[in-house]
Write a protein that holds these residues in place. Structure first.
Motif, PDB file in Angstrom:
ATOM      1  N   ASP A 164      -0.402   4.934  -0.304  1.00  0.00           N
ATOM      2  CA  ASP A 164      -1.506   4.839   0.650  1.00  0.00           C
ATOM      3  C   ASP A 164      -1.028   4.373   2.017  1.00  0.00           C
ATOM      4  O   ASP A 164      -0.122   3.552   2.120  1.00  0.00           O
ATOM      5  CB  ASP A 164      -2.553   3.822   0.158  1.00  0.00           C
ATOM      6  CG  ASP A 164      -3.201   4.227  -1.152  1.00  0.00           C
ATOM      7  OD1 ASP A 164      -3.359   5.437  -1.388  1.00  0.00           O
ATOM      8  OD2 ASP A 164      -3.540   3.318  -1.933  1.00  0.00           O
ATOM      9  N   ARG A 191       2.085   2.347  -3.283  1.00  0.00           N
ATOM     10  CA  ARG A 191       1.042   3.002  -4.080  1.00  0.00           C
ATOM     11  C   ARG A 191       0.711   4.390  -3.538  1.00  0.00           C
ATOM     12  O   ARG A 191      -0.148   5.086  -4.053  1.00  0.00           O
ATOM     13  CB  ARG A 191      -0.232   2.157  -4.077  1.00  0.00           C
ATOM     14  CG  ARG A 191      -0.155   0.894  -4.890  1.00  0.00           C
ATOM     15  CD  ARG A 191      -1.540   0.266  -5.087  1.00  0.00           C
ATOM     16  NE  ARG A 191      -2.375   0.299  -3.890  1.00  0.00           N
ATOM     17  CZ  ARG A 191      -2.339  -0.612  -2.908  1.00  0.00           C
ATOM     18  NH1 ARG A 191      -1.532  -1.647  -3.000  1.00  0.00           N
ATOM     19  NH2 ARG A 191      -3.144  -0.505  -1.863  1.00  0.00           N
ATOM     20  N   ALA A 199       0.837  -1.202   0.000  1.00  0.00           N
ATOM     21  CA  ALA A 199       0.000   0.000   0.000  1.00  0.00           C
ATOM     22  C   ALA A 199       0.871   1.251   0.000  1.00  0.00           C
ATOM     23  O   ALA A 199       0.594   2.214  -0.731  1.00  0.00           O
ATOM     24  CB  ALA A 199      -0.931  -0.010   1.206  1.00  0.00           C
TER      25      ALA A 199
END
Length: 135
Positions: A12, A10, A7
């Motif tokens: 995030d 990406r 995550a």
């Protein structure tokens, strides 16, 4: 449950920090927060442990950790630059490369330096830019 480092790659989640350097195999980022000089070397490929890396990934990780350590020493002049692979909290390969500042109290263990409130004030964004030149 999704991998927190996947995550992060990406953009995030709570682990996102300034990216220092990246290529198709490795991402080097600064730890989120205010402690200057704590980097992570992570594989892009989701793999849990050192012994699961490919030979190319091992070479890339090794070189990135070496570049990170050289950059941290040159830019921050710490007492020591540590490197550790633990892999207990997140099952995605990551290597910690971080400094211990001169003057850190002796009673703080080697891995507890980031908890010291006497660390120098450093612009982490500017530090990230300078460190990128070591890769």
């Amino acid at each position: 449950m999704e991998c927190a480092i996947c995550a992060k790659h990406r953009g995030d989640g709570p682990l996102v920090g300034p990216v220092v350097w990246a290529d198709e195999t490795i991402v080097v980022s600064h730890r989120p927060g205010t402690f200057p000089g704590y980097l992570f070397v992570e594989t892009r490929r989701h793999v849990a442990a050192l012994d699961e890396l490919t030979p190319d990934e091992v070479s890339a990780v090794s070189r990135a950790a070496w570049c990170a350590a050289r950059g941290l020493r040159a830019e921050l002049a710490p007492e020591h630059v540590f490197s550790a692979i633990a892999g207990r909290s997140v099952a995605h390969f990551h290597q910690h490369v971080f400094v211990r500042y001169r003057g850190t109290p002796a009673e703080l263990a080697w891995m507890d330096g980031p908890s010291w409130t006497g660390t120098p004030v450093v612009d982490i964004g500017a530090l990230r830019g300078r460190l990128a030149g070591y890769f």
